[in-house]
Scaffold this motif. Structure first.
Motif, short mmCIF file in Angstrom:
data_model
loop_
_atom_site.label_atom_id
_atom_site.label_comp_id
_atom_site.label_asym_id
_atom_site.label_seq_id
_atom_site.Cartn_x
_atom_site.Cartn_y
_atom_site.Cartn_z
N THR A 185 11.67 0.44 -9.67
CA THR A 185 10.56 0.72 -10.33
C THR A 185 9.42 0.71 -9.17
N TYR A 186 9.49 -0.36 -8.51
CA TYR A 186 8.19 -0.70 -7.55
C TYR A 186 8.41 0.59 -6.40
N TRP A 187 9.88 0.73 -6.00
CA TRP A 187 9.95 1.63 -4.92
C TRP A 187 9.59 3.17 -5.25
N VAL A 188 10.01 3.61 -6.56
CA VAL A 188 9.57 4.94 -6.93
C VAL A 188 8.18 4.94 -7.22
N GLY A 189 7.69 4.03 -8.09
CA GLY A 189 6.27 3.92 -8.16
C GLY A 189 5.22 4.01 -7.21
N SER A 190 5.70 3.15 -6.15
CA SER A 190 4.60 3.08 -5.03
C SER A 190 4.91 4.54 -4.15
N GLY A 191 6.24 5.14 -4.46
CA GLY A 191 6.23 6.33 -3.72
C GLY A 191 5.37 7.47 -4.56
N MET B 151 12.54 12.36 -4.52
CA MET B 151 13.75 11.81 -3.68
C MET B 151 14.11 10.32 -4.01
N SER B 152 13.08 9.55 -4.03
CA SER B 152 13.48 8.20 -4.39
C SER B 152 14.32 7.93 -5.71
N ILE B 153 13.98 8.85 -6.64
CA ILE B 153 14.84 8.76 -7.93
C ILE B 153 16.39 8.95 -7.53
N PHE B 154 16.73 10.29 -6.84
CA PHE B 154 17.87 10.53 -6.74
C PHE B 154 18.76 9.86 -5.38
N ALA B 155 17.96 9.52 -4.26
CA ALA B 155 18.54 9.01 -3.29
C ALA B 155 17.81 7.54 -3.03
N PHE B 156 18.09 6.59 -3.87
CA PHE B 156 17.67 5.31 -3.57
C PHE B 156 18.14 4.27 -2.71
N ALA B 157 17.48 4.69 -1.55
CA ALA B 157 17.87 4.27 -0.04
C ALA B 157 16.67 4.41 0.83
N ALA C 271 -2.09 10.10 -0.76
CA ALA C 271 -2.12 10.94 0.31
C ALA C 271 -2.86 12.31 0.15
N GLY C 272 -3.13 12.84 -0.99
CA GLY C 272 -4.09 14.00 -1.33
C GLY C 272 -5.23 13.82 -1.27
N VAL C 273 -5.70 12.69 -1.44
CA VAL C 273 -7.35 12.22 -1.42
C VAL C 273 -7.78 11.70 -0.02
N ILE C 274 -6.73 10.92 0.53
CA ILE C 274 -7.01 10.34 1.64
C ILE C 274 -7.22 11.37 2.92
N PRO C 275 -8.51 11.39 3.45
CA PRO C 275 -8.65 12.31 4.46
C PRO C 275 -7.93 12.32 5.93
N GLY C 276 -7.73 13.04 6.56
CA GLY C 276 -7.18 12.71 7.73
C GLY C 276 -5.80 12.08 7.99
N LYS C 277 -5.49 11.80 9.33
CA LYS C 277 -4.01 11.31 9.31
C LYS C 277 -4.17 9.94 9.44
N MET C 278 -3.42 8.87 9.00
CA MET C 278 -3.38 7.54 9.43
C MET C 278 -2.12 7.28 10.19
N GLU C 279 -2.60 6.42 11.38
CA GLU C 279 -1.64 6.22 12.32
C GLU C 279 -1.14 4.75 12.22
N GLY C 280 0.10 4.47 12.48
CA GLY C 280 0.69 2.93 12.40
C GLY C 280 1.34 2.26 11.08
N LEU C 281 1.36 3.20 10.04
CA LEU C 281 1.70 2.82 8.78
C LEU C 281 3.16 2.80 8.73
N LEU D 134 13.94 8.26 4.63
CA LEU D 134 13.24 8.56 5.65
C LEU D 134 14.28 9.63 6.81
N LEU D 135 15.20 9.44 7.06
CA LEU D 135 16.21 10.36 7.39
C LEU D 135 16.15 11.53 6.92
N LEU D 136 16.49 11.72 5.44
CA LEU D 136 16.53 12.84 4.89
C LEU D 136 15.33 13.87 5.05
N VAL D 137 14.10 13.24 5.18
CA VAL D 137 12.90 14.24 5.27
C VAL D 137 13.27 14.86 6.47
N GLY D 138 13.43 14.19 7.55
CA GLY D 138 13.38 14.78 8.62
C GLY D 138 14.52 15.78 9.01
#
Length: 130
Positions: free
Chosen positions: A92-98, A1-7, A105-115, A12-16
């Motif tokens: 590049t930083y935004w898309v690469g970081s995404g 999504m970051s590639i096409f909707a670079f905002a 996220a696929g390798v971190i176990p559990g849910k992380m709160e507060g990020l 964050l709104l689009l996901v919801g």
């Protein structure tokens, strides 16, 4: 999504909205309202230094809050190459970081709160610096 909707905030709104199966007209209106601030950015953004039509089109596409904040803080001395390098770096930083975040996220176990506060903190920092 970051590639096409670079905002960031829109992404964050689009996901919801996609999860809630929001009608396309509502998504379009929300997109317009959220990103309408960019119209005002264009009045003082140094887009005039970019002469190549393809590069200018990209620069308009990549006109984000962070690029505007950096150029507004130091409005003089922008060249086409410098401005485009700034915008390409931000994207590049935004898309690469995404992508990295999805992979990690696929390798971190559990849910992380507060990020979710990190993006808000970024905008507050940019506003204070500007």
């Amino acid at each position: 999504m970051s590639i096409f909707a670079f905002a960031g905030s829109l992404e964050l709104l689009l996901v919801g909205m996609m999860v809630a199966v929001t009608p396309l007209a509502t998504i379009a209106l929300t997109t317009l309202l959220v990103n309408f601030r960019h119209v005002f950015y264009a009045f003082t953004f140094p887009l005039h230094v970019v002469r190549n039509p393809v590069a200018k089109t990209y620069s308009v596409y990549a006109l984000i809050d962070e690029a505007y904040a950096v150029t507004a803080a130091e409005p003089k001395g922008w060249t086409s190459w410098r401005l485009l390098a700034l915008q390409i770096s931000f994207q590049t930083y935004w898309v690469g970081s995404g992508i990295l975040g999805v992979l990690l996220a696929g390798v971190i176990p559990g849910k992380m709160e507060g990020l979710e506060f990190a993006l808000c903190a970024l905008f507050v920092t940019l506003a204070l610096d500007a």
